[in-house]
Design a protein around this motif. Sequence first.
Motif, PDB file in Angstrom:
ATOM      1  N   GLY A 122     -51.546 -65.403  81.992  1.00 52.53           N
ATOM      2  CA  GLY A 122     -51.732 -66.432  82.377  1.00 52.53           C
ATOM      3  C   GLY A 122     -52.337 -66.641  84.018  1.00 52.53           C
ATOM      4  N   HIS A 123     -51.305 -65.745  84.740  1.00 53.24           N
ATOM      5  CA  HIS A 123     -51.649 -65.535  86.054  1.00 53.24           C
ATOM      6  C   HIS A 123     -50.913 -64.179  86.580  1.00 53.24           C
ATOM      7  N   GLN A 124     -51.383 -63.495  87.502  1.00 54.05           N
ATOM      8  CA  GLN A 124     -51.040 -62.242  87.957  1.00 54.05           C
ATOM      9  C   GLN A 124     -49.354 -62.581  88.403  1.00 54.05           C
ATOM     10  N   THR A 125     -49.134 -63.360  88.914  1.00 49.83           N
ATOM     11  CA  THR A 125     -47.545 -63.583  89.233  1.00 49.83           C
ATOM     12  C   THR A 125     -46.950 -63.754  88.226  1.00 49.83           C
ATOM     13  N   VAL A 126     -47.272 -64.391  86.938  1.00 49.73           N
ATOM     14  CA  VAL A 126     -46.588 -64.701  85.927  1.00 49.73           C
ATOM     15  C   VAL A 126     -46.275 -63.316  85.206  1.00 49.73           C
ATOM     16  N   SER A 127     -47.509 -62.494  85.190  1.00 46.93           N
ATOM     17  CA  SER A 127     -47.397 -61.257  84.446  1.00 46.93           C
ATOM     18  C   SER A 127     -46.424 -60.309  85.168  1.00 46.93           C
ATOM     19  N   PHE A 128     -46.179 -60.419  86.526  1.00 46.30           N
ATOM     20  CA  PHE A 128     -45.329 -59.519  87.097  1.00 46.30           C
ATOM     21  C   PHE A 128     -43.873 -59.874  86.497  1.00 46.30           C
ATOM     22  N   CYS A 129     -43.761 -61.232  86.514  1.00 45.51           N
ATOM     23  CA  CYS A 129     -42.390 -61.607  85.932  1.00 45.51           C
ATOM     24  C   CYS A 129     -42.028 -60.966  84.569  1.00 45.51           C
ATOM     25  N   HIS A 130     -43.198 -61.191  83.774  1.00 44.18           N
ATOM     26  CA  HIS A 130     -42.861 -60.484  82.313  1.00 44.18           C
ATOM     27  C   HIS A 130     -42.698 -59.002  82.207  1.00 44.18           C
ATOM     28  N   ILE A 131     -43.431 -58.408  83.337  1.00 43.29           N
ATOM     29  CA  ILE A 131     -43.144 -56.853  83.386  1.00 43.29           C
ATOM     30  C   ILE A 131     -41.993 -56.524  83.788  1.00 43.29           C
ATOM     31  N   ALA A 132     -41.403 -57.255  84.873  1.00 42.64           N
ATOM     32  CA  ALA A 132     -39.821 -57.115  85.381  1.00 42.64           C
ATOM     33  C   ALA A 132     -38.989 -57.400  84.181  1.00 42.64           C
ATOM     34  N   ARG A 133     -39.204 -58.476  83.329  1.00 43.05           N
ATOM     35  CA  ARG A 133     -38.565 -58.890  82.230  1.00 43.05           C
ATOM     36  C   ARG A 133     -38.361 -57.758  81.015  1.00 43.05           C
ATOM     37  N   CYS A 134     -39.429 -57.124  80.960  1.00 47.44           N
ATOM     38  CA  CYS A 134     -39.307 -56.078  79.947  1.00 47.44           C
ATOM     39  C   CYS A 134     -38.692 -54.805  80.566  1.00 47.44           C
ATOM     40  N   VAL A 135     -38.922 -54.391  81.891  1.00 45.27           N
ATOM     41  CA  VAL A 135     -38.178 -53.271  82.698  1.00 45.27           C
ATOM     42  C   VAL A 135     -36.516 -53.625  82.570  1.00 45.27           C
ATOM     43  N   CYS A 136     -36.285 -54.924  82.872  1.00 45.83           N
ATOM     44  CA  CYS A 136     -34.718 -55.292  82.637  1.00 45.83           C
ATOM     45  C   CYS A 136     -34.131 -55.150  81.296  1.00 45.83           C
ATOM     46  N   ARG A 137     -35.019 -55.533  80.433  1.00 46.93           N
ATOM     47  CA  ARG A 137     -34.513 -55.299  79.076  1.00 46.93           C
ATOM     48  C   ARG A 137     -34.293 -53.490  78.704  1.00 46.93           C
ATOM     49  N   ARG A 138     -35.349 -52.967  79.294  1.00 48.40           N
ATOM     50  CA  ARG A 138     -35.310 -51.275  79.042  1.00 48.40           C
ATOM     51  C   ARG A 138     -33.864 -50.975  79.722  1.00 48.40           C
ATOM     52  N   ALA A 139     -33.489 -51.630  81.056  1.00 44.54           N
ATOM     53  CA  ALA A 139     -32.472 -51.067  82.011  1.00 44.54           C
ATOM     54  C   ALA A 139     -31.024 -51.546  81.137  1.00 44.54           C
ATOM     55  N   VAL A 169     -37.503 -67.459  81.959  1.00 45.53           N
ATOM     56  CA  VAL A 169     -37.561 -68.818  82.596  1.00 45.53           C
ATOM     57  C   VAL A 169     -38.187 -68.761  83.833  1.00 45.53           C
ATOM     58  N   LEU A 170     -38.079 -67.778  84.760  1.00 44.47           N
ATOM     59  CA  LEU A 170     -38.872 -67.911  86.250  1.00 44.47           C
ATOM     60  C   LEU A 170     -40.566 -67.781  85.696  1.00 44.47           C
ATOM     61  N   ALA A 171     -40.948 -66.774  84.909  1.00 46.50           N
ATOM     62  CA  ALA A 171     -42.195 -66.874  84.305  1.00 46.50           C
ATOM     63  C   ALA A 171     -42.735 -68.175  83.870  1.00 46.50           C
ATOM     64  N   ARG A 172     -42.131 -69.054  83.036  1.00 44.70           N
ATOM     65  CA  ARG A 172     -42.276 -70.176  82.546  1.00 44.70           C
ATOM     66  C   ARG A 172     -42.542 -71.336  83.976  1.00 44.70           C
ATOM     67  N   LYS A 173     -41.476 -71.028  84.641  1.00 45.68           N
ATOM     68  CA  LYS A 173     -41.686 -72.123  85.766  1.00 45.68           C
ATOM     69  C   LYS A 173     -42.915 -71.802  86.612  1.00 45.68           C
ATOM     70  N   LEU A 174     -43.004 -70.529  86.871  1.00 44.48           N
ATOM     71  CA  LEU A 174     -44.330 -70.142  87.721  1.00 44.48           C
ATOM     72  C   LEU A 174     -45.584 -70.476  86.942  1.00 44.48           C
ATOM     73  N   SER A 175     -45.559 -70.566  85.723  1.00 45.04           N
ATOM     74  CA  SER A 175     -46.527 -70.950  84.848  1.00 45.04           C
ATOM     75  C   SER A 175     -47.101 -72.554  85.270  1.00 45.04           C
ATOM     76  N   HIS A 176     -45.808 -73.059  85.378  1.00 40.82           N
ATOM     77  CA  HIS A 176     -45.985 -74.483  85.434  1.00 40.82           C
ATOM     78  C   HIS A 176     -46.583 -74.837  86.826  1.00 40.82           C
ATOM     79  N   ASP A 177     -45.864 -74.034  87.848  1.00 43.97           N
ATOM     80  CA  ASP A 177     -45.997 -74.262  89.236  1.00 43.97           C
ATOM     81  C   ASP A 177     -47.495 -73.892  89.662  1.00 43.97           C
ATOM     82  N   LEU A 178     -48.136 -73.087  89.116  1.00 44.44           N
ATOM     83  CA  LEU A 178     -49.397 -72.383  89.026  1.00 44.44           C
ATOM     84  C   LEU A 178     -50.398 -72.947  88.524  1.00 44.44           C
TER      85      LEU A 178
END
Length: 191
Positions: A122-139, A169-178
């Motif tokens: 939906g937005h590059q910043t939101v995508s960065f959050c989702h990538i970080a979320r996935c890396v966090c799950r792997r960690a 939730v940050l990804a959702r918040k940033l989607s809303h903000d942006l």
Amino acid sequence: MKIYTKTGDKGTTALFGGTRVPKHHIRIDSYGTVDELNSHIGLIRDQKIDELSKNILVIIQDKLFTAGAVLATDPEKAILKSGQKRLNIPTIADEDIELLEKEIDRMNESLPPMTHFVLPGGHQTVSFCHIARCVCRRAERLATALYELEPFEETTLKYLNRLSDYLFVLARKLSHDLKADEIKWIPSKNS
């Protein structure tokens, strides 16, 4: 501090405490993935986002260094036979987890309720959050596998678990903000 030591040229590295292990050891993979996550969070922090979120992300990055230190510590060298800590390694506190929970609750208050899974993007910043979320799950997966072999403070596992929720939730918040489109995942009906 010299950047190259040449001690890892044969495929091993030292843990806190001095024990040498192969660079492919699950302990190295665990804290290496936490380090990768920390870099992704830095990328989110570099975006045009609100100051409060940036400040929370700096706190998170600090706590990820703490988590990395916990994961990089040889458990046999960390505690003396008397039960006292031998190495001065910080730990994740319950308050660190509570901060994530409070931030999740605060952000959720301004968001519409979730009725479906959401497609990342939906937005590059939101995508960065989702990538970080996935890396966090792997960690988290790697840390739990390590925990089964060589237990460490459970708060580290709890923190990684809660952090992935925070990033979602940050990804959702940033989607809303942006004002980015949040596309719901609605399974297609195969005929």
